[in-house]
Scaffold this motif. Structure first.
Motif, PDB file in Angstrom:
ATOM      1  N   ALA A 178       0.818  -1.211   0.000  1.00 36.77           N
ATOM      2  CA  ALA A 178       0.000   0.000   0.000  1.00 36.77           C
ATOM      3  C   ALA A 178       0.853   1.264   0.000  1.00 36.77           C
ATOM      4  CB  ALA A 178      -0.921  -0.007   1.213  1.00 36.77           C
ATOM      5  N   GLY A 179       1.982   1.212   0.714  1.00 36.80           N
ATOM      6  CA  GLY A 179       2.791   2.413   0.861  1.00 36.80           C
ATOM      7  C   GLY A 179       3.702   2.722  -0.302  1.00 36.80           C
ATOM      8  N   PHE A 180       4.150   1.672  -1.037  1.00 34.06           N
ATOM      9  CA  PHE A 180       5.153   1.917  -2.065  1.00 34.06           C
ATOM     10  C   PHE A 180       4.673   1.569  -3.478  1.00 34.06           C
ATOM     11  CE2 PHE A 180       7.648   1.047   1.852  1.00 34.06           C
ATOM     12  CZ  PHE A 180       8.087   2.347   2.051  1.00 34.06           C
ATOM     13  N   LEU A 181       3.889   0.497  -3.627  1.00 38.39           N
ATOM     14  CA  LEU A 181       3.387   0.183  -4.963  1.00 38.39           C
ATOM     15  C   LEU A 181       2.361   1.212  -5.419  1.00 38.39           C
ATOM     16  CD1 LEU A 181       4.784  -2.604  -4.622  1.00 38.39           C
ATOM     17  CD2 LEU A 181       2.851  -3.561  -5.873  1.00 38.39           C
ATOM     18  N   LYS A 182       1.474   1.581  -4.518  1.00 39.10           N
ATOM     19  CA  LYS A 182       0.431   2.538  -4.888  1.00 39.10           C
ATOM     20  C   LYS A 182       0.986   3.948  -4.989  1.00 39.10           C
ATOM     21  CE  LYS A 182      -4.389   3.606  -3.875  1.00 39.10           C
ATOM     22  NZ  LYS A 182      -5.526   3.317  -2.987  1.00 39.10           N
ATOM     23  N   ALA A 183       2.000   4.245  -4.175  1.00 42.91           N
ATOM     24  CA  ALA A 183       2.554   5.602  -4.155  1.00 42.91           C
ATOM     25  C   ALA A 183       3.378   5.917  -5.389  1.00 42.91           C
ATOM     26  CB  ALA A 183       3.403   5.790  -2.898  1.00 42.91           C
ATOM     27  N   ASP A 184       4.004   4.894  -5.980  1.00 45.29           N
ATOM     28  CA  ASP A 184       4.880   5.143  -7.124  1.00 45.29           C
ATOM     29  C   ASP A 184       4.816   3.953  -8.079  1.00 45.29           C
ATOM     30  OD1 ASP A 184       7.320   5.386  -8.800  1.00 45.29           O
ATOM     31  OD2 ASP A 184       7.733   7.078  -7.476  1.00 45.29           O
ATOM     32  N   THR A 185       4.471   4.206  -9.329  1.00 45.06           N
ATOM     33  CA  THR A 185       4.290   3.125 -10.314  1.00 45.06           C
ATOM     34  C   THR A 185       5.597   2.527 -10.795  1.00 45.06           C
ATOM     35  OG1 THR A 185       4.210   4.757 -12.095  1.00 45.06           O
ATOM     36  CG2 THR A 185       2.113   4.086 -11.136  1.00 45.06           C
ATOM     37  N   SER A 186       6.727   3.051 -10.314  1.00 46.93           N
ATOM     38  CA  SER A 186       8.020   2.489 -10.720  1.00 46.93           C
ATOM     39  C   SER A 186       8.496   1.398  -9.764  1.00 46.93           C
ATOM     40  CB  SER A 186       9.077   3.591 -10.788  1.00 46.93           C
ATOM     41  OG  SER A 186       9.351   4.115  -9.497  1.00 46.93           O
ATOM     42  N   ASN A 187       7.737   1.128  -8.687  1.00 47.80           N
ATOM     43  CA  ASN A 187       8.125   0.142  -7.690  1.00 47.80           C
ATOM     44  C   ASN A 187       7.449  -1.204  -7.919  1.00 47.80           C
ATOM     45  OD1 ASN A 187       9.733   2.005  -6.297  1.00 47.80           O
ATOM     46  ND2 ASN A 187       8.013   2.727  -5.066  1.00 47.80           N
ATOM     47  N   TYR A 188       8.092  -2.279  -7.413  1.00 46.97           N
ATOM     48  CA  TYR A 188       7.577  -3.637  -7.518  1.00 46.97           C
ATOM     49  C   TYR A 188       7.677  -4.310  -6.151  1.00 46.97           C
ATOM     50  CZ  TYR A 188       8.733  -2.829 -12.467  1.00 46.97           C
ATOM     51  OH  TYR A 188       8.846  -2.312 -13.735  1.00 46.97           O
ATOM     52  N   CYS A 189       6.813  -5.304  -5.941  1.00 51.34           N
ATOM     53  CA  CYS A 189       6.888  -6.091  -4.711  1.00 51.34           C
ATOM     54  C   CYS A 189       6.690  -7.563  -5.040  1.00 51.34           C
ATOM     55  CB  CYS A 189       5.822  -5.647  -3.709  1.00 51.34           C
ATOM     56  SG  CYS A 189       5.853  -6.583  -2.153  1.00 51.34           S
ATOM     57  N   VAL A 190       7.637  -8.396  -4.586  1.00 52.31           N
ATOM     58  CA  VAL A 190       7.555  -9.845  -4.793  1.00 52.31           C
ATOM     59  C   VAL A 190       7.683 -10.530  -3.446  1.00 52.31           C
ATOM     60  CG1 VAL A 190       8.663 -11.855  -5.830  1.00 52.31           C
ATOM     61  CG2 VAL A 190       8.499  -9.732  -7.129  1.00 52.31           C
TER      62      VAL A 190
END
Length: 572
Positions: free
Chosen positions: A152-164
């Motif tokens: 919620a904090g990083f994927l939604k805040a910036d579209t250049s981030n990824y989470c696996v």
């Protein structure tokens, strides 16, 4: 460029943060049960992984391991990493070094603290998040919170981030299912789909061997869609420009566009919609060429360059043809070659080469649509494909007549594409008696010994019926049917041919004739309804195969007929 680093570069990632309890210091980790740990190492013969190959020959290896683990906390931690996650710190470090970018290891506790700092922001970052932090004393509820806050904090805040998510709880075959579960149970479906495309799950159990190769392949398979999604947005933008430009052309050059649509639909026997789509497609290609010339960092050319980096991480030794697509994409691939019945029959399009027909079963009537009639090909069923020259079969707009009334109907059977050719006899393929072609995820098996002489005029009745059945009612004036001018005239001619003769003309007795069997099932049927006659044949049009494939089938039929006969050899 190495495989993993090429994937990282293709994703546009400049930093990787690996959050895992294997990076926790020994003091932070919970006390290790050295007895249980020693038994596990001995039972699974993991001595070599700890550099203790000689230990296996000891009389009491478990006792010796207990002593060593009690005296050497670092060794105990390595053994615990090996048993609990199959991913050691050494392996993790090697993988991070091969990423070709900044790699930051963090324990669960470190990341919890980072999440509490509101000023923390990240761009172009890949977060690898462990699922289990129990050896740091972090329970499941806290682990869920770590994952939820990261997404919620990083994927939604910036579209250049990824989470696996890296988890040992699932095998590689359950990764897709696990992703759905995480999205529904932990993330509560709060995120937008365009954000969740940058979220995935990878099984930690497969990282113990060839960690770099496995991780690079997993990232490519699961996250390459992000770059493809961005490319689609660029294509969509240029498509909007194409449609707007075409509107202007219609306004300023209406006469030319009007003629192009009408003339091509008439000459090719296709709908005006298809011609209009082709005009848009060509205009779109022109706009795409303009987009490729722009030098923007996030432009189409740059995105293509990034996407091609995924090819460096190829499937070694695996043929592309071995991959079987599924889902909606298989339907789209099939639609590229096959036009479904409703798009052909509802538009009252004329009979053309490539049209596929099915015999109406005994007991069914052509003028009474059956719920089982499908507008697409079905597995293990037999059909007939019309073969001939397009210019000869399409009715002329001024007369409603075709240049010829003869063509060919060739029988084929539909098979699933996987291993479809194993059932074909190589001898029959080599001599041309049989052949096959693919239609998306389907394979069509032709038998060129089963050919009918097709009566084009009779088959044209299928063009007058929205269900594709070959039927014509004497009382139908055609006032409620919209069609091409050529088809309206063809309909009038057919009614005239049926009504002005006391007997049905010989040329309309059958829709197809064969030299190997009686044609009674293909004979014209006449019955009366409300004092009006209904003329029908026991056949219906199912769908349409693209002209390229139809020409290919006609060529194969011609080659079979023209093959040289082998001379007889006499034994003396």
């Amino acid at each position: 460029m190495r495989q993993l680093s090429s994937v990282i570069k293709a994703l546009g990632v400049e930093r990787v943060i690996w959050i895992d309890d294997i990076f926790a210091s020994i003091a932070e980790a919970e006390a290790v049960d050295v007895v249980a740990l020693a038994h596990r190492i001995a039972t699974e013969d993991m001595f070599g992984a700890l550099g203790l190959d000689d230990m296996a020959s000891e009389e009491e290896p478990v006792t010796e391991l207990i002593r060593m683990f009690s005296e050497d906390q670092e060794l105990a931690k390595r053994a615990g990493d090996l048993v609990r996650t199959n991913v050691s710190v050494d392996l993790a470090n090697r993988v991070m070094q091969s990423m070709g970018c900044e790699a930051v290891p963090k324990s669960g506790a470190d990341w919890q603290a980072a999440l509490k700092r509101t000023e923390v922001t990240y761009q172009n970052t890949l977060f690898l998040v462990d699922r289990d932090f129990k050896r740091e004393g972090i329970d499941d509820e806290q682990s869920n919170a770590i994952l939820k806050q990261t997404v919620a904090g990083f994927l939604k805040a910036d579209t250049s981030n990824y989470c696996v998510v890296l988890t040992k709880e699932v095998g590689i075959e359950q990764e897709a299912t696990a992703r759905k579960e995480f999205l529904t149970s932990i993330l509560d479906g709060e995120q937008d789909k365009k954000d969740l495309i940058r979220f995935s799950v990878i099984s930690k159990n497969v990282l113990d061997n060839d960690g770099e190769e496995v991780l690079s392949k997993s990232l490519r398979d699961k996250l390459a869609g992000v770059v493809l999604y961005a490319m689609l947005q660029k294509v969509e933008s240029s498509l909007d420009d194409s449609v707007i430009a075409l509107r202007d052309i219609i306004v300023t050059e209406f006469i030319d566009i009007n003629k192009a649509v009408l003339q091509n639909s008439y000459k090719e026997g296709v709908s005006e919609l298809e011609v209009l789509l082709r005009i848009i497609q060509q205009k779109h290609r022109i706009e795409l060429a303009k987009s490729l010339k722009t030098g923007e960092g996030d432009g189409l050319h740059a995105l293509l360059a990034r996407f091609r980096l995924f090819q460096i991480d190829g499937d070694n030794g695996v043929e592309v043809s071995d991959h079987i697509i599924s889902g909606e994409l298989s339907r789209i691939c099939r639609a590229e070659v096959m036009t479904e019945g409703p798009l052909v029959n509802d538009l009252s399009l004329p009979i053309v080469p490539g049209d596929v027909f099915a015999e109406i079963e005994t007991g069914e009537s052509a003028d009474k649509p059956n719920a089982n009639w499908k507008g697409e090909l079905e597995l293990d069923k037999e059909y007939w494909m019309l073969l001939g020259q397009l210019c000869d079969l399409v009715p002329r707009g001024d007369t409603g007549l075709s240049a010829t009334n003869m063509a060919f109907l060739v029988r084929f059977t539909v098979k699933a594409i996987k291993n479809h050719d194993k059932s074909l006899q190589k001898g029959q393929l080599n001599n041309g008696r049989m052949g096959w072609m693919t239609v998306g995820d389907l394979a069509l098996h032709f038998d060129f010994r089963e050919v009918l002489s097709a009566n084009v005029a009779a088959l044209q009745l299928c063009s007058f019926n929205r269900n594709g059945a070959a039927v014509l009612w004497e009382g139908d004036t055609g006032a409620n049917v919209w069609s091409l001018a050529s088809m309206a005239r063809a309909r009038q001619l057919m009614l005239k041919s049926f009504l002005e003769h006391k007997k049905v003309p010989q040329q309309l007795q059958y829709y197809g004739t064969s030299f190997s069997e009686a044609d009674t099932s293909r004979q014209l049927s006449i019955r009366t309804k409300k004092g009006k006659r209904i003329f029908s044949y026991s056949i219906r049009r199912v769908c349409r195969i693209r002209d390229v494939e139809a020409s290919e089938a006609l060529g194969a039929l011609e080659r079979y007929w023209r093959r040289p006969a082998k001379p007889n050899y006499f034994v003396h």
